[in-house]
Structure formats: structure tokens, C-alpha cells
Design a protein around this motif. Structure first.
Motif, PDB file in Angstrom:
ATOM      1  N   THR A   1       0.602  -1.383   0.421  1.00 20.97           N
ATOM      2  CA  THR A   1       0.186  -0.352  -0.454  1.00 20.97           C
ATOM      3  C   THR A   1       1.185   1.566  -0.062  1.00 20.97           C
ATOM      4  O   THR A   1       0.162   2.723  -0.828  1.00 20.97           O
ATOM      5  CB  THR A   1      -1.436  -0.465   1.194  1.00 20.97           C
TER       6      THR A   1
ATOM      7  N   PRO B   1      -7.597   2.018  -9.136  1.00 18.81           N
ATOM      8  CA  PRO B   1      -8.500   1.062  -9.408  1.00 18.81           C
ATOM      9  C   PRO B   1      -9.875   0.603  -7.930  1.00 18.81           C
ATOM     10  O   PRO B   1      -9.382   0.326  -7.099  1.00 18.81           O
ATOM     11  CB  PRO B   1      -8.124   0.091 -10.576  1.00 18.81           C
ATOM     12  N   THR B   2     -11.240   0.284  -8.440  1.00 19.78           N
ATOM     13  CA  THR B   2     -11.707  -0.251  -7.597  1.00 19.78           C
ATOM     14  C   THR B   2     -11.290  -1.079  -6.809  1.00 19.78           C
ATOM     15  O   THR B   2     -11.195  -1.356  -5.695  1.00 19.78           O
ATOM     16  CB  THR B   2     -13.285  -0.286  -8.229  1.00 19.78           C
ATOM     17  N   PRO B   3     -11.262  -2.717  -6.978  1.00 20.11           N
ATOM     18  CA  PRO B   3     -10.706  -3.514  -6.684  1.00 20.11           C
ATOM     19  C   PRO B   3      -9.299  -3.545  -5.936  1.00 20.11           C
ATOM     20  O   PRO B   3      -9.904  -4.242  -5.742  1.00 20.11           O
ATOM     21  CB  PRO B   3      -9.860  -4.272  -8.378  1.00 20.11           C
ATOM     22  N   THR B   4      -8.208  -2.130  -6.461  1.00 18.13           N
ATOM     23  CA  THR B   4      -7.397  -2.241  -5.414  1.00 18.13           C
ATOM     24  C   THR B   4      -7.927  -1.071  -4.243  1.00 18.13           C
ATOM     25  O   THR B   4      -6.931  -1.970  -3.501  1.00 18.13           O
ATOM     26  CB  THR B   4      -6.579  -1.028  -6.322  1.00 18.13           C
ATOM     27  N   LYS B   5      -8.826  -0.557  -4.364  1.00 19.42           N
ATOM     28  CA  LYS B   5      -9.045  -0.069  -3.363  1.00 19.42           C
ATOM     29  C   LYS B   5     -10.105  -0.719  -2.298  1.00 19.42           C
ATOM     30  O   LYS B   5      -9.475  -0.552  -0.937  1.00 19.42           O
ATOM     31  CB  LYS B   5      -9.949   1.039  -3.559  1.00 19.42           C
TER      32      LYS B   5
ATOM     33  N   VAL C   1      -8.692  -3.622  -2.066  1.00 18.33           N
ATOM     34  CA  VAL C   1      -8.238  -4.920  -1.145  1.00 18.33           C
ATOM     35  C   VAL C   1      -7.740  -4.606   0.114  1.00 18.33           C
ATOM     36  O   VAL C   1      -7.543  -4.627   0.814  1.00 18.33           O
ATOM     37  CB  VAL C   1      -7.413  -5.376  -2.547  1.00 18.33           C
TER      38      VAL C   1
ATOM     39  N   PHE D   1      -7.974 -12.580  -7.508  1.00 19.71           N
ATOM     40  CA  PHE D   1      -8.065 -11.395  -6.981  1.00 19.71           C
ATOM     41  C   PHE D   1      -6.854 -10.355  -6.326  1.00 19.71           C
ATOM     42  O   PHE D   1      -6.850  -9.171  -7.060  1.00 19.71           O
ATOM     43  CB  PHE D   1      -9.695 -12.002  -6.408  1.00 19.71           C
ATOM     44  N   ILE D   2      -6.916 -11.317  -5.218  1.00 20.46           N
ATOM     45  CA  ILE D   2      -5.703 -10.373  -4.438  1.00 20.46           C
ATOM     46  C   ILE D   2      -4.182  -9.979  -4.934  1.00 20.46           C
ATOM     47  O   ILE D   2      -4.369  -8.079  -5.306  1.00 20.46           O
ATOM     48  CB  ILE D   2      -5.294 -10.334  -2.983  1.00 20.46           C
TER      49      ILE D   2
ATOM     50  N   ALA E   1      -5.553  -7.384  -8.092  1.00 23.55           N
ATOM     51  CA  ALA E   1      -5.955  -5.876  -7.680  1.00 23.55           C
ATOM     52  C   ALA E   1      -4.614  -5.113  -6.544  1.00 23.55           C
ATOM     53  O   ALA E   1      -4.874  -3.750  -7.485  1.00 23.55           O
ATOM     54  CB  ALA E   1      -7.172  -6.192  -6.482  1.00 23.55           C
ATOM     55  N   MET E   2      -3.184  -6.050  -7.037  1.00 24.05           N
ATOM     56  CA  MET E   2      -2.191  -5.396  -5.989  1.00 24.05           C
ATOM     57  C   MET E   2      -1.518  -4.438  -8.013  1.00 24.05           C
ATOM     58  O   MET E   2      -0.622  -4.006  -7.986  1.00 24.05           O
ATOM     59  CB  MET E   2      -1.746  -6.652  -5.658  1.00 24.05           C
TER      60      MET E   2
ATOM     61  N   LEU F   1      -2.675  -3.613 -10.590  1.00 20.40           N
ATOM     62  CA  LEU F   1      -3.590  -3.307 -11.812  1.00 20.40           C
ATOM     63  C   LEU F   1      -3.706  -1.970 -11.275  1.00 20.40           C
ATOM     64  O   LEU F   1      -2.697  -1.295 -12.707  1.00 20.40           O
ATOM     65  CB  LEU F   1      -4.707  -3.437 -11.282  1.00 20.40           C
TER      66      LEU F   1
END
Length: 404
Positions: free
Chosen positions: A196, A207-211, A213, A389-390, A393-394, A396
Motif C-alpha cells: 500500500t 482502480p476499484t478492486p485495488t481500493k 483490497v 483476485f488479491i 488487484a495489487m 492493476l
């Protein structure tokens, strides 16, 4: 009460054992009857572990009780009296103090002139299933003790085998679920917060998935101990309520029966156990109403237990068991009721119950096997998908920078 003593037996051999009695005077009388000269005798104080045990009685495992029943049946069939058979069996439990004391106590009661059922009922060392004692009671009066003991052995062994089979089958899926949850928790609590910091220095929209996670990672990182404590407290509270609150346990058991697929497995498992033990008791000569009540007592599901107990009361009033079950508000498998009705019409209830138990045991075995076959790839997909997915997301934001 249990009394421990040291002394010398009739053969001059030193003995250090325990005896059950209601008073010190009775304990001394029992030792005298056994021709044991005691040097000292005192009430046995429970160990720390026994003090923590709520029941303070030894619950014989199904496999051990099955072995004991089988041994006694074989000795009785060989023409050995039950008293002599128990004394022979005692030698096999030298390393199990509870079982040895139980067998010694039962032998003492038999020496005093009591029958086998009364001896089992009088002892307070171990907990025995009520259907087991009632089967012994009826078989003694009917002169078929050896046959019933062998049937009880088969039933208990089968129950132990099924229990172990189910536990073994669910061992791998349970292990996978725990490992996957630990891995996801570890990544969210320790790995994600480390990455982070890199994103914060980019000063760009994530991106939304990153937020999502990152938010999950922050939540786990800040509340990791709290979550563990809440899970532990929830599990303990649930166990206490299941044990102490009848209404709560009834609600949970009712909910289990309504679950898709799993509810059907739970229902047929209970009906199979009821049918098997009811068949055994009927064959042993136990009155039908008493058979229903005793068979209901071995059920774990309170909803079904109360259903059959209520049906037994209606049978006393003159109704057929199938009619009583059909009129009940709690609906169970219609095929089970029809089978019982057919058995009542043809006076072949015992045979029908045996067939039902075999059918349901086999059906459940196939369903559990199918469930496990589907569960393993589903768990693999869950673990791989969650971790994937994790990771995605990291990555992206890094891909966004590269494209930019």
C-alpha cells in the motif's frame, strides 16, 4: 462413591484397586465377600481432570462397547456364565482403570444375586446408552442374551465406522478451508499493507478492486486480534447455548433440516439410526411403544426426537405410528412413513425397519461421496480465485502506470 484400597487377596497376592459402594461400611463388606484383607481403605478423591468433567462418568466409546458386547456374547455362546465371562474380560482392561472398575463393580453386583440388567443399572462408573440396557433387560428374560449382545455389537461397530468415515471424508475439505482462510487473512493483514505504501507515493487514482483490497487489508491489520477474539467468543457462546438452551438448540436443529442437500442428509441419517435400533429392539422383544421412545432417545436432532416421542404417545392412544407421523406438524420423508404403514399392514415392521436403515445408510454414503467429489475442486477454485483476485488487484495500478 468410589473407594480405593490396598490389601491382600485370598491367594496372598498384594492388590491395589478400587471398589464402588454407597458407604465405607458397604465397601468393607464387599472386600470381605471377595476374601480381601485390606490394609487401608479410603474414599477416592477425583483428579483435576475429573473435577473439570461435567458428567464425572466415563462414557464408553462405541467401538469399545461393541468389542465388550462381542466378547461377552462369544463367551456366553460357549457355555460360560455371565459372571465368569465378565471376570475373563476384566483381564483385558488392565490399562483402563475406569473400564476395569466398571467390570469389577458389575461382577460384584452379580455375585450379590442381581441379574445383568440390574447390575448395569446399579453401577455409577460409566454411562451406558438406555437402549443398550433395555435390550439387555428384555433379552435376559427371553433367554437370548448372547444373540442380542452380538446384534448390539454389530450396531455399535457400524455406528462407529460411519462416524469415522464421515470425519475422515471431511478432514481434507476442512483442512483446505482453514488453510485458505489463513492464507487470505495473512495476505490481507501483512502483505497488502506493505504494498500500500508504494501506491500512496504514486499520487494517482487507484482502480476499484485495488481500493477494496487495501480497505480489507487495513481492516484486518487494525482488527486482527479483535476478529480472533470475536470468533473464539462466538464459538464458545454457541456451544454453551446449544448445551444449555433447549429452544436455541431446537431452532438450530430445525434450521439444519431445512438446509438444501445437507438437510436431507441429516434427516436420513437420523431416520436410518432410528430404524436400525428400533428393528433391533423389536427383534429383542421390547414393546413397540417403548421401542419408539428408546429409539428416539438415540437421535441427536431435537426436532426429530420430539416428533417420535409425541408419536409414541399417540400410539399408546391406539393410533398407528405411520398415522401419528403423518398428522405431525413436522414433515419428514414421505417414503419413510409409507414404508412404516406397509410394515404395519403386513405385520412386518421389524423387517421394514431393517430395510429402511440399510437403504438410508447407503443413500447417505453415496450423497456424501458425491458432495466431497464436488467440494474438492470448488475449494481449489475458491482458494485460487481469492488469492488471484488479491494479486491482480495489487498489480492493476502497476499495469496502469506502464500503459500510461
Amino acid at each position: 462413591m468410589i473407594f480405593k484400597y490396598k490389601g491382600i487377596d485370598s491367594n496372598g497376592k498384594k492388590v491395589n484397586d478400587k471398589v464402588e459402594a454407597t458407604s465405607l461400611l458397604e465397601a468393607k463388606s464387599k472386600l470381605k465377600a471377595k476374601k480381601i484383607i485390606y490394609q487401608n481403605i479410603s474414599e477416592d478423591s477425583p483428579s483435576f481432570y475429573e473435577e473439570l468433567d461435567f458428567s464425572k462418568k466415563y462414557k464408553i466409546p462405541a467401538k469399545e462397547l461393541a468389542g465388550l458386547s462381542r466378547e461377552l456374547s462369544m463367551y456366553i455362546r460357549s457355555g460360560i456364565s455371565i459372571v465368569s465371562a465378565l471376570k475373563i474380560v476384566q483381564t483385558h482392561y488392565e490399562n483402563n482403570k475406569k473400564m476395569k472398575l466398571f467390570l469389577t463393580t458389575v461382577s460384584t453386583h452379580l455375585d450379590e444375586g442381581k441379574n445383568f440388567y440390574t447390575a448395569l443399572e446399579s453401577q455409577s462408573i460409566v454411562i451406558l446408552p438406555e437402549f443398550f440396557k433395555q435390550s439387555i433387560k428384555v433379552s435376559e428374560s427371553g433367554g437370548i442374551l448372547d444373540e442380542v449382545l452380538m446384534e448390539l455389537s454389530r450396531f455399535l461397530k457400524e455406528q462407529d465406522r460411519i462416524t469415522k468415515e464421515i470425519r475422515g471424508a471431511f478432514a481434507y475439505p476442512s483442512f483446505m478451508i482453514i488453510i485458505s482462510l489463513l492464507m487470505i487473512s495473512f495476505m490481507l493483514a501483512f502483505v497488502v499493507p506493505q504494498i500500500t505504501g508504494i501506491f500512496e507515493s504514486m499520487n494517482q487514482e487507484l482502480p476499484t478492486p485495488t481500493k477494496f483490497v487495501i480497505a480489507m487489508g487495513d481492516f484486518f491489520n487494525n482488527n486482527f486480534i479483535t476478529i480472533l477474539v470475536l470468533i473464539f467468543v462466538s464459538v464458545i457462546t454457541f456451544m454453551i447455548f446449544m448445551k444449555k438452551s433447549h429452544n436455541f438448540a431446537y431452532f438450530i436443529h430445525k434450521l439444519i433440516l431445512k438446509l438444501p442437500y445437507f438437510g436431507d442428509i441429516a434427516l436420513k441419517s437420523e431416520l436410518a439410526r432410528f430404524s436400525y435400533i428400533a428393528s433391533l429392539l423389536t427383534r429383542s422383544g421390547v414393546p413397540f411403544v417403548q421401542t419408539i421412545n428408546l429409539s428416539a432417545n438415540i437421535l441427536n436432532n431435537l426436532v426429530l426426537k420430539e416428533l417420535f416421542s409425541s408419536a409414541a404417545k399417540k400410539v399408546v392412544e391406539g393410533k398407528l405410528l405411520s398415522s401419528a407421523l403423518h398428522e405431525s406438524k413436522t414433515k419428514i420423508d414421505h417414503a419413510f412413513i409409507q414404508s412404516i404403514a406397509l410394515g404395519e399392514e403386513t405385520s412386518q415392521v421389524q423387517s421394514v425397519l431393517t430395510n429402511i436403515s440399510e437403504l438410508y445408510f447407503e443413500e447417505n454414503r453415496d450423497k456424501i461421496s458425491m458432495l466431497l467429489t464436488l467440494l474438492e475442486p470448488a475449494l481449489m477454485l475458491f482458494v485460487g480465485g481469492s488469492i488471484g483476485f488479491i494479486v491482480a488487484a495489487m498489480l492493476l495500478p502497476i499495469f496502469s502506470m506502464s500503459v500510461g
